[in-house]
Design a protein around this motif. Structure first.
Motif, PDB file in Angstrom:
ATOM      1  N   LEU A   1       4.253  18.590 -16.832  1.00 60.10           N
ATOM      2  CA  LEU A   1       3.132  18.138 -16.018  1.00 60.10           C
ATOM      3  C   LEU A   1       2.954  19.170 -14.911  1.00 60.10           C
ATOM      4  O   LEU A   1       3.825  19.320 -14.055  1.00 60.10           O
ATOM      5  N   CYS A   2       1.855  19.906 -14.963  1.00 58.18           N
ATOM      6  CA  CYS A   2       1.648  21.001 -14.021  1.00 58.18           C
ATOM      7  C   CYS A   2       1.462  20.460 -12.597  1.00 58.18           C
ATOM      8  O   CYS A   2       1.259  19.267 -12.388  1.00 58.18           O
ATOM      9  N   ARG A   3       1.519  21.375 -11.639  1.00 59.95           N
ATOM     10  CA  ARG A   3       1.434  20.968 -10.232  1.00 59.95           C
ATOM     11  C   ARG A   3       0.108  20.286  -9.935  1.00 59.95           C
ATOM     12  O   ARG A   3       0.051  19.313  -9.192  1.00 59.95           O
ATOM     13  N   ARG A   4      -0.964  20.797 -10.513  1.00 58.92           N
ATOM     14  CA  ARG A   4      -2.280  20.207 -10.234  1.00 58.92           C
ATOM     15  C   ARG A   4      -2.358  18.780 -10.763  1.00 58.92           C
ATOM     16  O   ARG A   4      -2.824  17.871 -10.073  1.00 58.92           O
ATOM     17  N   CYS A   5      -1.887  18.562 -12.007  1.00 66.17           N
ATOM     18  CA  CYS A   5      -1.952  17.212 -12.577  1.00 66.17           C
ATOM     19  C   CYS A   5      -0.978  16.273 -11.878  1.00 66.17           C
ATOM     20  O   CYS A   5      -1.283  15.092 -11.674  1.00 66.17           O
ATOM     21  N   ALA A   6       0.204  16.789 -11.507  1.00 64.32           N
ATOM     22  CA  ALA A   6       1.157  15.955 -10.776  1.00 64.32           C
ATOM     23  C   ALA A   6       0.587  15.546  -9.423  1.00 64.32           C
ATOM     24  O   ALA A   6       0.862  14.441  -8.937  1.00 64.32           O
ATOM     25  N   GLY A   7      -0.214  16.429  -8.824  1.00 63.94           N
ATOM     26  CA  GLY A   7      -0.825  16.099  -7.540  1.00 63.94           C
ATOM     27  C   GLY A   7      -1.778  14.928  -7.630  1.00 63.94           C
ATOM     28  O   GLY A   7      -1.994  14.216  -6.635  1.00 63.94           O
ATOM     29  N   LEU A   8      -2.353  14.704  -8.818  1.00 62.96           N
ATOM     30  CA  LEU A   8      -3.245  13.558  -8.989  1.00 62.96           C
ATOM     31  C   LEU A   8      -2.489  12.237  -8.970  1.00 62.96           C
ATOM     32  O   LEU A   8      -3.102  11.172  -8.824  1.00 62.96           O
ATOM     33  N   LEU A   9      -1.151  12.310  -9.128  1.00 69.11           N
ATOM     34  CA  LEU A   9      -0.321  11.113  -9.077  1.00 69.11           C
ATOM     35  C   LEU A   9       0.451  11.033  -7.767  1.00 69.11           C
ATOM     36  O   LEU A   9       1.500  10.407  -7.687  1.00 69.11           O
ATOM     37  N   ALA A  10      -0.054  11.687  -6.763  1.00 67.23           N
ATOM     38  CA  ALA A  10       0.535  11.627  -5.425  1.00 67.23           C
ATOM     39  C   ALA A  10      -0.502  11.138  -4.425  1.00 67.23           C
ATOM     40  O   ALA A  10      -0.527  11.573  -3.276  1.00 67.23           O
ATOM     41  N   ARG A  11      -1.376  10.245  -4.903  1.00 63.24           N
ATOM     42  CA  ARG A  11      -2.438   9.694  -4.073  1.00 63.24           C
ATOM     43  C   ARG A  11      -2.387   8.175  -4.129  1.00 63.24           C
ATOM     44  O   ARG A  11      -3.198   7.532  -4.808  1.00 63.24           O
ATOM     45  N   PRO A  12      -1.409   7.581  -3.445  1.00 62.65           N
ATOM     46  CA  PRO A  12      -1.252   6.116  -3.529  1.00 62.65           C
ATOM     47  C   PRO A  12      -2.516   5.384  -3.108  1.00 62.65           C
ATOM     48  O   PRO A  12      -3.218   5.797  -2.188  1.00 62.65           O
ATOM     49  N   ARG A  13      -2.783   4.301  -3.800  1.00 60.86           N
ATOM     50  CA  ARG A  13      -3.979   3.498  -3.542  1.00 60.86           C
ATOM     51  C   ARG A  13      -3.715   2.065  -3.968  1.00 60.86           C
ATOM     52  O   ARG A  13      -2.792   1.803  -4.754  1.00 60.86           O
ATOM     53  N   GLU A  14      -4.531   1.183  -3.455  1.00 63.16           N
ATOM     54  CA  GLU A  14      -4.449  -0.214  -3.891  1.00 63.16           C
ATOM     55  C   GLU A  14      -5.033  -0.324  -5.285  1.00 63.16           C
ATOM     56  O   GLU A  14      -6.114   0.207  -5.578  1.00 63.16           O
ATOM     57  N   ALA A  15      -4.306  -0.991  -6.164  1.00 64.71           N
ATOM     58  CA  ALA A  15      -4.805  -1.236  -7.507  1.00 64.71           C
ATOM     59  C   ALA A  15      -5.649  -2.501  -7.480  1.00 64.71           C
ATOM     60  O   ALA A  15      -5.118  -3.610  -7.380  1.00 64.71           O
ATOM     61  N   ALA A  16      -6.954  -2.331  -7.542  1.00 64.67           N
ATOM     62  CA  ALA A  16      -7.874  -3.466  -7.424  1.00 64.67           C
ATOM     63  C   ALA A  16      -8.833  -3.447  -8.606  1.00 64.67           C
ATOM     64  O   ALA A  16      -9.780  -2.660  -8.616  1.00 64.67           O
ATOM     65  N   PRO A  17      -8.589  -4.259  -9.632  1.00 66.00           N
ATOM     66  CA  PRO A  17      -9.530  -4.342 -10.746  1.00 66.00           C
ATOM     67  C   PRO A  17     -10.912  -4.803 -10.285  1.00 66.00           C
ATOM     68  O   PRO A  17     -11.075  -5.315  -9.174  1.00 66.00           O
ATOM     69  N   ARG A  18     -11.870  -4.609 -11.141  1.00 65.67           N
ATOM     70  CA  ARG A  18     -13.237  -5.007 -10.788  1.00 65.67           C
ATOM     71  C   ARG A  18     -13.297  -6.505 -10.524  1.00 65.67           C
ATOM     72  O   ARG A  18     -13.979  -6.951  -9.613  1.00 65.67           O
ATOM     73  N   ARG A  19     -12.572  -7.271 -11.320  1.00 68.96           N
ATOM     74  CA  ARG A  19     -12.458  -8.711 -11.084  1.00 68.96           C
ATOM     75  C   ARG A  19     -10.975  -9.026 -10.920  1.00 68.96           C
ATOM     76  O   ARG A  19     -10.234  -9.109 -11.898  1.00 68.96           O
TER      77      ARG A  19
END
Length: 250
Positions: A27-45
């Motif tokens: 997993l390259c640095r750029r793609c791994a960086g996309l998994l270093a952005r914590p957020r609330e998991a909120a489905p549409r419903r």
């Protein structure tokens, strides 16, 4: 032996990034960086009773093929970087509720999934995440506190209501966590939230009144759709000759 096997595999099959396909790390640095952005998991419903859940990134772009490669295509070496992403999501909860031991509870796989894949990929993620958390000084452990209690069919193509009905009675408690521990249900991806909600509900029933609530953490969450903005209607232009000011007394 594992290092030797990995080196021999690199000679025969050079590694490529599971996200974008470029030669190099799994997993390259750029793609791994996309998994270093914590957020609330909120489905549409959001299902009623869904635990507060943190995702390390969005289940979109290069993250999607990386998770699929680990889950469905046998790229077990991705447990390291994806487990680190899961640890990041768990760490958000641990930071907000400090001073408690953290217990990761993986969502158990179905028997059909175990037969098909030959492994429990969520347990692999949980184990890697625990190692990352401990290395960071967090008191963490993994506990198999959930078991599958019934059969479920594939949830692909089901509505939220159908997913909820499909999962009803699916999980059963198989133990209790130490009092005061921070219970975090973990999975690879959250889409509708029904699986995490069902699992957390079973765990919550084992907790004494007033104890810490059950939380959730995943590697990635399906991003909520961005609704297009509806332009505001232009102000009405009065027709020529129309009276626009207050009427003068006659």
């Amino acid at each position: 032996m594992r290092a030797l096997a990995a080196a021999l595999a690199d000679l025969v099959l050079p590694r490529t990034c599971a996200g974008c396909g470029v030669p190099g790390p799994v997993l390259c640095r750029r793609c791994a960086g996309l998994l270093a952005r914590p957020r609330e998991a909120a489905p549409r419903r959001v299902p009623w009773g869904m635990p507060p859940t943190v995702a390390a990134g969005a289940y979109a772009g290069p993250v999607r093929p990386a998770v699929v490669a680990f889950k469905e295509r046998g790229r077990a070496e991705l447990a390291g970087p994806l487990g680190a992403a899961l640890a990041l999501a768990v760490a958000v909860h641990a930071t907000l509720l400090p001073g408690r031991p953290v217990v990761l509870v993986p969502v158990p796989a179905t028997r059909a999934a175990l037969r098909e894949r030959g492994r429990d990929h969520v347990r692999e993620l949980a184990g890697a995440a625990v190692a990352e958390l401990r290395a960071a000084g967090v008191e963490a452990a993994e506990a198999r506190l959930l078991a599958r209690a019934g059969r479920v069919r594939d949830s692909a193509g089901l509505t939220v209501a159908q997913r909820r009905a499909n999962l009803a009675g699916t999980f059963a408690a198989r133990g209790a966590a130490p009092p005061g521990a921070l219970l975090v249900v973990v999975d690879d991806v959250v889409t509708s939230g029904t699986t995490l909600t069902a699992a957390a509900g079973v765990l919550a029933a084992t907790r004494p009144d007033g104890d810490t609530p059950v939380l959730g953490a995943v590697v990635a969450a399906t991003p909520r759709p961005v609704l297009p903005r509806v332009p505001a209607a232009p102000p009405a232009v009065p027709s020529r000759g129309a009276r626009t000011g207050p009427r003068r007394p006659g």
